[in-house]
Structures are given as C-alpha cells and as structure tokens.
Enzyme design. Structure first.
Site, short mmCIF file in Angstrom:
data_model
loop_
_atom_site.label_atom_id
_atom_site.label_comp_id
_atom_site.label_asym_id
_atom_site.label_seq_id
_atom_site.Cartn_x
_atom_site.Cartn_y
_atom_site.Cartn_z
N ARG A 58 29.62 46.16 -30.05
CA ARG A 58 30.34 45.28 -31.00
C ARG A 58 29.82 43.86 -31.04
O ARG A 58 29.78 43.27 -32.13
CB ARG A 58 31.86 45.37 -30.82
N THR A 59 29.38 43.33 -29.93
CA THR A 59 28.92 41.94 -29.98
C THR A 59 27.65 41.84 -30.82
O THR A 59 27.54 41.01 -31.72
CB THR A 59 28.68 41.39 -28.55
N LYS A 87 5.13 41.12 -19.69
CA LYS A 87 3.76 40.64 -19.42
C LYS A 87 3.80 39.36 -18.59
O LYS A 87 2.80 38.68 -18.43
CB LYS A 87 3.03 40.38 -20.74
N ARG A 108 22.04 37.73 -25.24
CA ARG A 108 22.76 38.37 -24.12
C ARG A 108 21.72 38.74 -23.08
O ARG A 108 20.69 39.35 -23.41
CB ARG A 108 23.50 39.62 -24.59
N HIS A 136 31.28 34.68 -21.61
CA HIS A 136 31.11 35.33 -22.92
C HIS A 136 32.00 34.56 -23.90
O HIS A 136 33.05 35.02 -24.32
CB HIS A 136 31.56 36.79 -22.79
C1 NCD Z 1 32.36 42.91 -22.83
C2 NCD Z 1 31.07 42.35 -22.24
O1 NCD Z 1 29.98 42.74 -22.62
O2 NCD Z 1 31.22 41.46 -21.42
N1 NCD Z 1 32.18 43.59 -24.01
C3 NCD Z 1 32.17 42.88 -25.19
O3 NCD Z 1 31.30 42.09 -25.42
N2 NCD Z 1 33.19 43.08 -26.04
C4 NCD Z 1 33.19 43.64 -21.85
C5 NCD Z 1 32.60 44.73 -21.01
O4 NCD Z 1 31.43 45.06 -21.11
O5 NCD Z 1 33.37 45.29 -20.23
#
Ligand code: NCD
Length: 328
Positions: A58-59, A87, A108, A136
């Site tokens: 989703r992110t 590399k 990320r 996050h």
């Molecule tokens: C979360 C994350 O990646 O920190 N997911 C998200 O981005 N909605 C939570 C998780 O992975 O548990």
C-alpha cells in the site's frame, strides 16, 4: 513549523499542529481527485522516483497512484539488487544520481536513519516511506487523518482520546511515528500493550511525557483495551526478529477477535491497523471475524492513505492553488 514547498518529510518530529491542519486542508482539496470525481494534470511533466528497498504494497502503490492522479509520472525501483548499490555505490552517490532524473523521491530502506542520510545528498525533496525500525511518518499522518474522521462519528476528537497500541511496539515504526504526532494534541492517554520483549523504546515516549500525556504499559491485552476509544493493532515485525524471539511471544494472548472485542471494548471503539495483517499465523493479530464490523476502519485507512499522500505531494510541489485551474 514546516515550510512545505521543496521540504523533506523524514520524521513526525518535524510537525506542529498547524502543519497537520495545513495538510488536512490540502487533503480536502485533493479528495475529489483521489475519489476520481475530478481529474487534474497539475503535476504534468514532473517525475517521482519511488524507491522501495523493503517489501511494500500500500505505501508504494499509494505514493505512485497519488503522483499519477495529480498528473505526474513515476519511476519505480523495487529491488536493491537491481540498483548500482550491489556494485558498491554509496547511498549518497545514489541519491545524487537519482535526483538528476526526478523532481521528488520517496524512499523505503531497511536501515534506521537511511532516509535522512539519503536526503542530505539529494537535490530534490525526499519523503521517508519507512526507514527500518525507526519511523514511517506518512503512515502516521494518514492514521491521524483517519482517527479524526472515525472519532467524529461518535462526536469525539483526538484531544482527550484514549488509544491502545497493541503488538510489536519495539520494531513497529508506524507506532513510533504515530506517538510523536499524538503528543501534539491535548489530554491524550496511551496504553502500550506488547510482549515484554517488544516494548516501546523510550525515545518514542519522550514527547508524550514532556507534554504531560498519560502513558501506561500492559503485558496483558484485556486490561489495556478496556474502555479505550481506539485500538491501533500492529503486526509482529517477523523480518526484524530472530526465530527464537518469535517462538517465545505467546501471540494468542494478544489477538483482537470478535469475542474479546465484544466482551471488553465499548460499542464505539474504533479499530485501526496500518496493515498488512498477518494471515499466515495461527493467531493473527487481528482476526477476520471482525471484518464486517462497522468500527473496523482498516480499509478506510487504506483509502485515506491515497488522499493524504496526494495532499503531501501537492504541498511539497507547491501546486495546491493551481489544482482547480488544471481540472479537466
Ligand atoms: C507498515 C510498515 O511497512 O511499516 N506497513 C505500511 O506501510 N502500511 C506496517 C508493517 O509492515 O507491519
């Protein structure tokens, strides 16, 4: 206070109440576009680099859709192994290179602090979409946005809220960012419910304590969820735990299911979860028997993620005012 045009979003530490208000005002502007009721090309010609070096559904997709729904284009990188890092390229060189090809980057990465390190070398704004077990921030913004809407249904506000955070509070970065943001509100009570080995690290409670909010720790579920306004359920971050640690967690005693919800919570208790929830485990943290419960807001949370991320892009790219003129 944040000066949004061209700013980085790395931590919820950056936010003041006025920034949240500004973001939610922008969210109201972009919402019809998120809902496909209207179309805009306000970001035509702009490119987002969506850099995901940890699993995400989703992110990543919501950032990507958010930019496209504003008329922009997206370059996706989803495997560290397909980049020149293998590399031996440093994160700093990588950031300098990526910035030549785009107007904004979302990253990320598995290492805590990596988004900030990346941003130091980037010539375009950077949004932290999760840096290891640290933060996050955009998830916390959409969580607050959702909480405000869900509580309003019961004539409640975030000021005065009692919220129970349940699960992996040590490695769960969404809780870390959320608690810093909640500290900005008034008269907040937080119940922290986790196995002993997954308790919240102290650094994420400092802001709450400084501002006089109430914090209570529980290592049993029932007393922690009694009479709370919101349950914020989280997944055990298996990827950040050893197998030995995982086997000692006794997760069954932390599961939210219909029986426990109906026995212990109030009829107004809102259920949130950043998702994904673990469906592989014998004892998933949030049981599907609550799926048709009206207070289960987890998929409304997902939808809100798109709106909030569109609002954030519109503010950082400084186009909020132009959206209505670029509608077609
Ligand atoms: C979360 C994350 O990646 O920190 N997911 C998200 O981005 N909605 C939570 C998780 O992975 O548990």
């Amino acid at each position: 206070m944040i000066n949004f045009p061209n700013c980085n979003i790395l931590s919820t530490d950056q936010f003041a109440c006025a920034d949240i208000a500004q973001l939610f005002t922008a969210a109201a502007v972009v919402k019809p576009y998120a809902k496909r009721e209207q179309q805009t090309n306000v970001l035509q010609g702009a490119i987002l680099s969506n850099l995901f070096f940890e699993p995400s559904t989703r992110t990543r997709l919501s950032f990507s859709s958010a930019f496209k729904l504003l008329g922009g284009a997206v370059n996706e990188t989803t495997e560290i192994s397909t980049t020149s890092s293998v590399k031996g390229e440093s994160l700093c060189d990588f950031a300098k290179v990526v910035a030549e090809y785009c107007d904004i980057a979302v990253i990320r990465h598995p290492d805590a602090g990596s988004a900030a390190k990346y941003a130091e070398c980037s010539n375009v704004p950077v949004i932290n979409a999760g840096d290891g077990a640290n933060e996050h921030p955009t998830q916390a913004l959409l969580d607050i946005y959702t909480m405000e809407q869900e509580l309003a249904k019961y004539d409640k506000t975030i000021d005065g809220v009692t919220l129970a955070c349940i699960g992996d509070l040590k490695y769960g970065r969404t809780v870390h960012s959320l608690l810093k943001l909640l500290a900005l509100f008034e008269d907040v009570t937080i119940h922290l419910i986790s196995p002993m080995s997954l308790q919240l690290p102290k650094q994420f409670t400092e802001k709450l304590s400084e501002r006089g909010h109430r914090l209570e720790y529980f290592n049993r579920l029932e007393p922690g969820i009694e009479n709370v306004d919101v349950l914020y359920v989280t997944r055990i971050q298996e990827e950040r735990l050893s197998e030995v640690d995982q086997n000692n967690l006794q997760l069954a005693s932390f599961q939210i299911n219909r029986t426990i919800y109906e026995q212990v919570c109030t009829p107004e208790t809102v259920i949130l979860h950043p998702l994904p929830r673990n469906s592989r485990s014998d004892t998933p943290e949030l049981h599907t028997d609550l799926n048709d419960h009206p207070n289960l807001a987890i998929f409304r949370q997902v939808a809100n993620g798109l709106t909030v991320r569109m609002a954030l892009f519109a503010l950082i790219m400084d186009v909020v005012e132009q959206i209505s003129h670029t509608t077609y």
